[in-house]
Design an enzyme around this catalytic site. Structure first.
Site, PDB file in Angstrom:
ATOM      1  N   GLY A 102       0.876  -1.103  -0.069  1.00 57.16           N
ATOM      2  CA  GLY A 102       0.150   0.104  -0.182  1.00 57.16           C
ATOM      3  C   GLY A 102       0.833   1.168  -0.025  1.00 57.16           C
ATOM      4  N   ASP A 137      -1.278   4.755  -6.540  1.00 57.22           N
ATOM      5  CA  ASP A 137       0.083   4.707  -6.177  1.00 57.22           C
ATOM      6  C   ASP A 137       0.930   5.832  -6.728  1.00 57.22           C
ATOM      7  OD1 ASP A 137      -0.838   1.599  -6.227  1.00 57.22           O
ATOM      8  OD2 ASP A 137       0.965   1.835  -4.961  1.00 57.22           O
ATOM      9  N   ASN A 194      -2.374   2.701 -10.403  1.00 59.04           N
ATOM     10  CA  ASN A 194      -2.891   2.061  -9.332  1.00 59.04           C
ATOM     11  C   ASN A 194      -2.886   0.457  -9.664  1.00 59.04           C
ATOM     12  OD1 ASN A 194      -4.090   2.047  -6.357  1.00 59.04           O
ATOM     13  ND2 ASN A 194      -6.008   1.016  -7.362  1.00 59.04           N
ATOM     14  N   LYS A 195      -3.431  -0.497  -8.604  1.00 59.09           N
ATOM     15  CA  LYS A 195      -3.290  -1.746  -8.840  1.00 59.09           C
ATOM     16  C   LYS A 195      -3.730  -2.317 -10.209  1.00 59.09           C
ATOM     17  CE  LYS A 195      -1.648  -4.038  -6.877  1.00 59.09           C
ATOM     18  NZ  LYS A 195      -0.297  -4.804  -7.086  1.00 59.09           N
TER      19      LYS A 195
HETATM   20  O1  MRU Z   1       0.888  -3.663  -4.672  1.00 62.38           O
HETATM   21  P1  MRU Z   1       0.106  -3.214  -3.626  1.00 62.38           P
HETATM   22  O2  MRU Z   1      -0.512  -4.040  -3.134  1.00 62.38           O
HETATM   23  O3  MRU Z   1       1.111  -2.485  -3.112  1.00 62.38           O
HETATM   24  O4  MRU Z   1      -0.918  -2.271  -4.454  1.00 62.38           O
HETATM   25  C1  MRU Z   1      -1.414  -1.401  -3.647  1.00 62.38           C
HETATM   26  C2  MRU Z   1      -2.263  -0.506  -4.385  1.00 62.38           C
HETATM   27  O5  MRU Z   1      -2.426  -0.647  -5.719  1.00 62.38           O
HETATM   28  C3  MRU Z   1      -3.167   0.280  -3.615  1.00 62.38           C
HETATM   29  O6  MRU Z   1      -4.399   0.561  -4.282  1.00 62.38           O
HETATM   30  C4  MRU Z   1      -2.441   1.699  -3.619  1.00 62.38           C
HETATM   31  O7  MRU Z   1      -1.258   1.502  -2.974  1.00 62.38           O
HETATM   32  C5  MRU Z   1      -3.179   2.673  -2.857  1.00 62.38           C
HETATM   33  S1  MRU Z   1      -3.088   2.306  -0.915  1.00 62.38           S
HETATM   34  C6  MRU Z   1      -3.940   3.406  -0.035  1.00 62.38           C
END
Ligand code: MRU
Length: 360
Positions: A55, A249, A259-260
């Protein structure tokens, strides 16, 4: 109930004696809530790279504390040459920064620590360490304040009882200091008795939606339904969704948002079905140096995450080629608004008045 009462612990914190960073190991969720204590840069790097702490805001906080802890440990080794203190600090900072490329919060938090290091030049080592510790604490407390403000600002979007909200990955309590970003207004609406109904994408391949979002919402008593990622179009067509909320992100200067992986597909679907699609995140996720999404580095992750992780047996033929980007870029024209602690930005996006850090 106050929103604070929903969370029993922080997922990233500094040990009282300053010798370790304690993180909840998110790879074990939802089976086990186990904390790890990270004591040097190799352990912090591994925890970030393996998504034990994940995150965007949470990895920034872990890195800030990790830099403090690892530097403090290095300079207290008997015989450490104090004239090497600056190069050692930057070596650790750069190493931690290389753990994951996409979330700008990681480099932004480390840059903040570097600026504090420079501002403390001429101080004794004890004073320098105190300054670094308080800066890392501020990275975390600032994030908590930003998430609380995002909760309030985003709550304006959840304006009637029983709204159906689709979210992707995990942008909740586990991804930040406290509250969350995309989930923060959901918790606030829940605490105000608006009974939001959340649909969580499972989020292949690492299942953050199934393992983490579903878990934290259920623990907080929020109505949540899990669905496979490929069910989003059918869900939107059914009329059960009023609003799509996701985290971010890195947001480029033009509003393009990383984002993811899978987020941009939801934005395309939301446009087709006429649903509002909002990104929520702190202004520390905006990177003014990225002119557009093309300037955002997208992390590629190991093939095993797609072929076998979280499965009892391998599910793909040996040797198959794998495409596994961890993030995607949602074009700004598909984003109805970007909810930050400083309000909701609308297209065409312009963050130039925000006086953001550019030294990342
Ligand atoms: O690969 P991750 O689990 O770190 O990806 C996280 C995300 O894409 C979240 O949506 C993003 O970091 C926002 S967290 C408040």
């Amino acid at each position: 109930m106050s929103i604070d009462g929903l969370f029993k612990y922080d997922c990233v914190s500094l040990d009282a004696d300053g010798s370790g960073v304690t993180v909840l190991d998110q790879t074990l969720l939802p089976w086990e809530e186990k904390f790890l204590v990270l004591r040097d840069e190799a352990q912090v790097y591994e925890a970030i790279a393996r998504l034990r702490v994940r995150g965007a805001p949470a990895i920034g906080i872990a890195a800030a504390y990790g830099l403090y802890v690892a530097f403090r440990r290095a300079v207290s080794v008997p015989g450490f040459d104090q004239s090497q203190c600056r190069s050692e600090f930057y070596r650790i900072s750069r190493f931690l920064c290389s753990a994951r490329p996409t979330a700008v919060n990681l480099s932004a938090a480390l840059s903040r620590m570097e600026r504090r290091f420079e501002a403390s030049s001429g101080r004794t080592m004890d004073e320098l360490l105190d300054a670094l510790r308080s800066e890392a604490d501020a990275v975390k407390s600032d994030d908590a304040a930003m998430c609380a403000a995002i909760a309030e600002n985003g709550a304006a979007l959840i304006d009637r009882p029983g709204m159906g909200i689709l979210t992707h990955c995990n942008a909740g309590h586990y991804a930040v200091s406290r509250y969350g970003t995309a989930l923060a207004p959901v918790y606030l609406a829940h605490s105000r008795g608006l009974a939001p109904r959340v649909y969580a994408d499972e989020t292949r391949p690492l299942m953050q939606g199934a393992r983490i979002t579903a878990f934290e919402l259920m623990k907080a008593g929020v109505d949540v339904t899990l669905q496979c990622d490929n069910m989003a179009a059918s869900l939107m067509a059914s009329g059960k969704i009023d609003l799509v909320l996701t985290g971010c992100d890195r947001v480029a200067a033009n509003g393009d948002t990383a984002n993811k992986i899978g987020t941009s597909a939801l934005a395309v679907l939301a446009r087709y079905y006429g649903l509002p699609f909002y990104i929520l995140g702190p202004t520390s996720s905006i990177d003014p140096d990225a002119v557009s999404g093309a300037d955002i580095p997208v992390e590629q992750r190991p093939a095993e995450e797609v072929t076998e992780l979280y499965f009892h047996r391998r599910i793909a033929p040996e040797g198959v080629k794998v495409y596994n980007p961890a993030f995607d870029i949602t074009p700004s024209e598909l984003i109805s608004g970007i909810v930050t602690e400083r309000g909701i930005f609308r297209p065409p996006y312009d963050f130039s008045n925000l006086k953001l850090d550019t030294a990342v």
